[in-house]
Design a protein around this motif. Structure first.
Motif, short mmCIF file in Angstrom:
data_model
loop_
_atom_site.label_atom_id
_atom_site.label_comp_id
_atom_site.label_asym_id
_atom_site.label_seq_id
_atom_site.Cartn_x
_atom_site.Cartn_y
_atom_site.Cartn_z
N ARG A 150 42.57 44.99 43.82
CA ARG A 150 41.15 44.71 43.63
C ARG A 150 40.54 45.79 42.74
O ARG A 150 40.68 46.98 43.00
CB ARG A 150 40.44 44.68 44.98
CG ARG A 150 40.92 43.56 45.89
CD ARG A 150 40.47 43.76 47.33
NE ARG A 150 39.02 43.91 47.44
CZ ARG A 150 38.17 42.90 47.44
NH1 ARG A 150 38.62 41.66 47.31
NH2 ARG A 150 36.88 43.11 47.57
N GLN A 153 36.41 43.12 37.61
CA GLN A 153 36.98 42.35 36.51
C GLN A 153 35.92 41.91 35.49
O GLN A 153 36.20 41.80 34.30
CB GLN A 153 37.69 41.10 37.04
CG GLN A 153 38.85 41.42 38.00
CD GLN A 153 39.97 42.19 37.34
OE1 GLN A 153 40.64 41.70 36.43
NE2 GLN A 153 40.18 43.42 37.79
N SER A 154 34.71 41.64 35.96
CA SER A 154 33.65 41.25 35.04
C SER A 154 32.99 42.50 34.46
O SER A 154 33.09 43.59 35.03
CB SER A 154 32.61 40.40 35.76
OG SER A 154 32.01 41.14 36.81
N ASN A 167 34.72 49.69 31.56
CA ASN A 167 35.78 48.80 31.08
C ASN A 167 36.18 49.28 29.69
O ASN A 167 36.41 50.46 29.50
CB ASN A 167 35.31 47.36 31.10
CG ASN A 167 36.45 46.35 31.18
OD1 ASN A 167 37.22 46.21 30.24
ND2 ASN A 167 36.55 45.65 32.29
N GLU A 169 30.47 42.70 42.09
CA GLU A 169 31.74 42.99 42.76
C GLU A 169 31.61 44.26 43.60
O GLU A 169 32.47 45.12 43.58
CB GLU A 169 32.85 43.13 41.72
CG GLU A 169 33.10 41.85 40.93
CD GLU A 169 34.02 42.07 39.74
OE1 GLU A 169 35.13 41.52 39.75
OE2 GLU A 169 33.63 42.78 38.80
N TRP A 200 45.56 45.62 27.87
CA TRP A 200 44.39 44.77 28.08
C TRP A 200 43.77 44.37 26.74
O TRP A 200 43.33 43.22 26.56
CB TRP A 200 43.40 45.51 28.95
CG TRP A 200 42.15 44.81 29.40
CD1 TRP A 200 40.89 45.30 29.32
CD2 TRP A 200 42.04 43.54 30.02
NE1 TRP A 200 39.99 44.43 29.86
CE2 TRP A 200 40.68 43.31 30.30
CE3 TRP A 200 42.96 42.56 30.37
CZ2 TRP A 200 40.21 42.16 30.91
CZ3 TRP A 200 42.49 41.39 30.99
CH2 TRP A 200 41.14 41.20 31.24
N GLY A 235 45.72 40.57 37.28
CA GLY A 235 44.42 41.04 36.82
C GLY A 235 44.48 42.48 36.33
O GLY A 235 45.49 43.18 36.48
N MET A 236 43.37 42.92 35.75
CA MET A 236 43.28 44.29 35.26
C MET A 236 42.98 45.21 36.45
O MET A 236 41.88 45.75 36.61
CB MET A 236 42.19 44.40 34.18
CG MET A 236 42.16 45.73 33.45
SD MET A 236 43.72 46.10 32.66
CE MET A 236 43.38 47.75 32.04
N THR A 237 44.01 45.36 37.28
CA THR A 237 43.92 46.15 38.51
C THR A 237 45.03 47.20 38.51
O THR A 237 46.02 47.05 37.78
CB THR A 237 44.08 45.26 39.75
OG1 THR A 237 45.41 44.69 39.74
CG2 THR A 237 43.06 44.13 39.75
#
Length: 647
Positions: free
Chosen positions: A88, A91-92, A120, A232, A258, A287-289
């Motif tokens: 987790r 992501q946005s 990000n 989030e 990414w 995901g980018m986790t």
């Protein structure tokens, strides 16, 4: 210093004495001539070649090999994937790259003491303003203060337009991305409205999430928010650690992976792209986790074990030796720590293992073997050398050993060609022509094609544009790496790697009194010190016994190490990582030469003792390989073997 602390030095002393005793005994067994066996299974019989040659039997797997392969791989996979990283992470994101402002409101005014933010992509800075009534605004300012000891500290405070300092106080630098950055205010204020204005350095300036904390340290709820900055909030950790965010060079490589996925011009271009493209598979899956960007490296680390087992079985033909050698790699500290870190060194090691394995399979083919049977192992060796080179230049260094072994093997095959068998000249031309294809043309094509994401980001995917993107990056990489000369507290030189003198500390957290959390990259002392003695033994046995297998291992080790003698850039312990493969191979060669004398010596207990010692140290040091919190007394009195070790 507490006298009890000196007890820690008993660990390295005992380890060294045990290894020296083992090798003293080993060389004692090698003085006697090799005994002839009366009844020996043909697959285990030592082959005496009339001449120095690589040709010989490449021992295949048998059914019973499945048990150690599956068991070792499964047990290691559990230790490697345990607490690898969070699934987790925000992501946005809100893109402030155009310099826009965004205003957010809270249900009621709250006195806020801290602001956390998770950047990000993109670099730049933000102006942060607050208001209690939506009319009068205060700006977040930062200033640098120096205490009496000369230490500098950045202080954040709220003031109106008369404030002194930097009004774009919230920064987003390259080393802050995909991390939870914390701002603590010197003079907390009541906040009802929050306004953020971005100023990008170039293009994107994406902010993933923002969290506000009241005076009691509780997160301020922003109910019903659909803004990317507050949507989030359940992903805000109680306390940021490596588990939730990027650390060390993860600020570079996952970011680049990414960017490739999103078709954005990459920031980090100091290494070839393919390693980051492989890393991107995990990001696409999870995901980018942290778990996503570490997944592929850890998976490749697990995958090394069955591959090494097969390699060792091909080399030595004994299940016991292949099992112990695979356990030695599984118990190596750097193998665990480095493959759990989202950098590209793992992929380099993986493809070096494959290219040497298939080269060995080619070398063992006897003189006179038809070209069609030589082609497949040569093709696979060249293929994986090309894939590895497109992942990291470290593989290119290792290719020197591959080339030396190839030409020695070629000479031997020509020399030993059966006199009664025609076609030697034709075979030589076929092999040389095919080798140019698989070791030059195909790797060059793979290397160039790996730059397709660069060409796509630049909008020119023509062959000319692709080659241009590749060539310009080669010039940049040469310039960049020759200029990396800044000092670093955990840097080390090649001669320090040989003896485990200076590990590189990746993470440290001492926030809890009496406890510490940290992990570092260094080699298991049994593998490092015992492997070094074994490499020296290989050099001696290559001459003394005219042993090709010993020469194979010794050349591979030198090919990975010697280039670092002449590299002037700053270096670290992890640059020794590919050499660990040959340390393990060398130890297994020592076990093999003992096994050849099993009529005279009881060798298996010694092999099991060395392997068990490595496993014992793995268990002892496991907390500082994966970041488990431990008492400081354990760190100081059990793990701090040398003053240069960061424990």
């Amino acid at each position: 210093m507490n006298p009890v602390h000196y007890l820690v030095y008993l660990f390295p002393i005992a380890t060294l004495l045990a290894l020296f005793a083992f090798f003293y005994w080993y060389w004692g067994t090698q003085r006697a001539p090799l005994a002839k066996r009366l009844i020996t299974p043909p697959e285990e019989a030592p082959r005496e070649q009339p001449r120095f040659t690589f040709a010989g039997r490449c021992h295949p797997l048998v059914r019973r090999d499945a048990i150690p392969i599956l068991l070792i791989t499964a047990v290691y996979a559990v230790t490697a994937f345990a607490h690898l990283g969070s699934l987790r992470a925000p992501q946005s994101a809100w893109d402030f790259g155009s310099g826009e402002s965004a205003t957010f409101s809270l249900p009621e005014a709250v006195q806020v003491s801290q602001l956390w933010y998770y950047p990000n992509l993109g670099t730049g800075k933000y102006q942060v303003e607050i208001s209690e009534d939506g009319v009068t605004w205060l700006t977040l300012w930062s200033r640098t203060e120096t205490d009496e000891a000369g230490s500098e500290e950045t202080v954040y405070y709220w003031a109106d337009s008369t404030g002194y300092g930097e009004s774009f106080a919230m920064t987003q630098n390259y080393n802050q991305l995909f991390k939870w950055n914390e701002l603590t205010f010197e003079n907390p204020q009541y906040i009802r409205y929050l306004r953020i204005t971005g100023q990008a350095n170039k293009g994107l300036l994406e902010l993933g999430e923002v969290a506000l904390f009241d005076m009691a340290g509780n997160r301020v709820e922003v109910p019903g928010s659909v803004s990317p900055l507050f949507d989030e909030q359940d992903m805000v950790p109680d306390k940021p650690t490596y588990y939730d965010e990027a650390y060390f060079d993860e600020i570079y490589h996952p970011r680049t992976a990414w960017e490739h996925i999103r078709g954005i011009e990459p920031y980090e271009i100091s290494h070839p792209p393919l390693g980051k493209l492989i890393m991107g598979i995990g990001i696409r899956l999870f995901g980018m986790t942290p778990f996503g960007w570490r997944f592929m490296g850890t998976l490749f680390g697990v995958g090394m074990l069955p591959l090494l087992y097969v390699f060792l079985k091909n080399l030595f033909g004994r299940t016991s030796i292949a099992t112990c050698g695979t356990i030695l790699l599984a118990a190596d500290f750097m193998h665990l720590t480095q493959t759990r870190l989202a950098t590209i060194d793992t992929y380099a090691f993986f493809f070096i293992l494959l290219m040497y394995w298939f080269m060995y399979r080619y070398l063992t083919l006897p003189a006179g073997t038809p070209f069609r049977k030589c082609a497949l192992p040569l093709f696979l060796s060249g293929l994986f050398w090309g894939i590895g080179a497109a992942s990291k230049w470290t593989v290119i260094y290792g290719c020197t050993g591959l080339v030396v072994l190839y030409f020695i093997g070629l000479y031997q095959k020509v020399r030993d060609w059966p006199a009664e068998q025609p076609g030697r000249v034709k075979w030589v031309f076929q092999i040389l022509g095919f080798s140019v294809l698989v070791f030059a043309v195909i790797p060059a094509a793979i290397y160039t094609l790996s730059y397709l994401p660069y060409a796509m980001a630049e909008g020119d995917t023509s062959l000319t544009g692709l080659i241009s993107a590749m060539w310009e990056n080669q010039k940049y990489m040469l310039s960049y790496h020759s200029g990396v000369t800044d000092s670093h507290p955990y840097s080390s030189r090649w001669y320090q790697w040989l003896f485990d003198i200076r590990p590189i500390l990746y993470y440290m957290d001492n926030d809890v009194a009496g406890y510490t959390t940290r992990f570092a990259a260094f080699v298991n002392p049994v593998v490092c010190w015992g492997g070094l003695l074994a490499v020296a033994s290989c050099a001696v046995q290559a001459v003394r016994r005219r042993c090709a297998r010993a020469l194979f291992i010794f050349i591979g080790y030198l090919a990975q190490l010697v280039p670092w003698f002449f590299i002037g850039r700053i270096t670290f312990a992890y640059h020794y990582f590919p050499s660990v493969l040959f340390l393990v191979l060398a130890l297994c060669y020592v076990f093999h030469t003992l096994a050849e004398r099993e009529e005279m010596v009881n060798w298996k207990p010694a092999m099991f003792a060395v392997t068990g010692g490595a496993v014992g140290l793995y268990a002892l040091f496991y907390p500082v390989l994966v970041g488990i919190q431990i008492p400081t007394w354990y760190s100081n009195n059990v793990l701090g073997w040398f003053p240069s070790w960061p424990f």
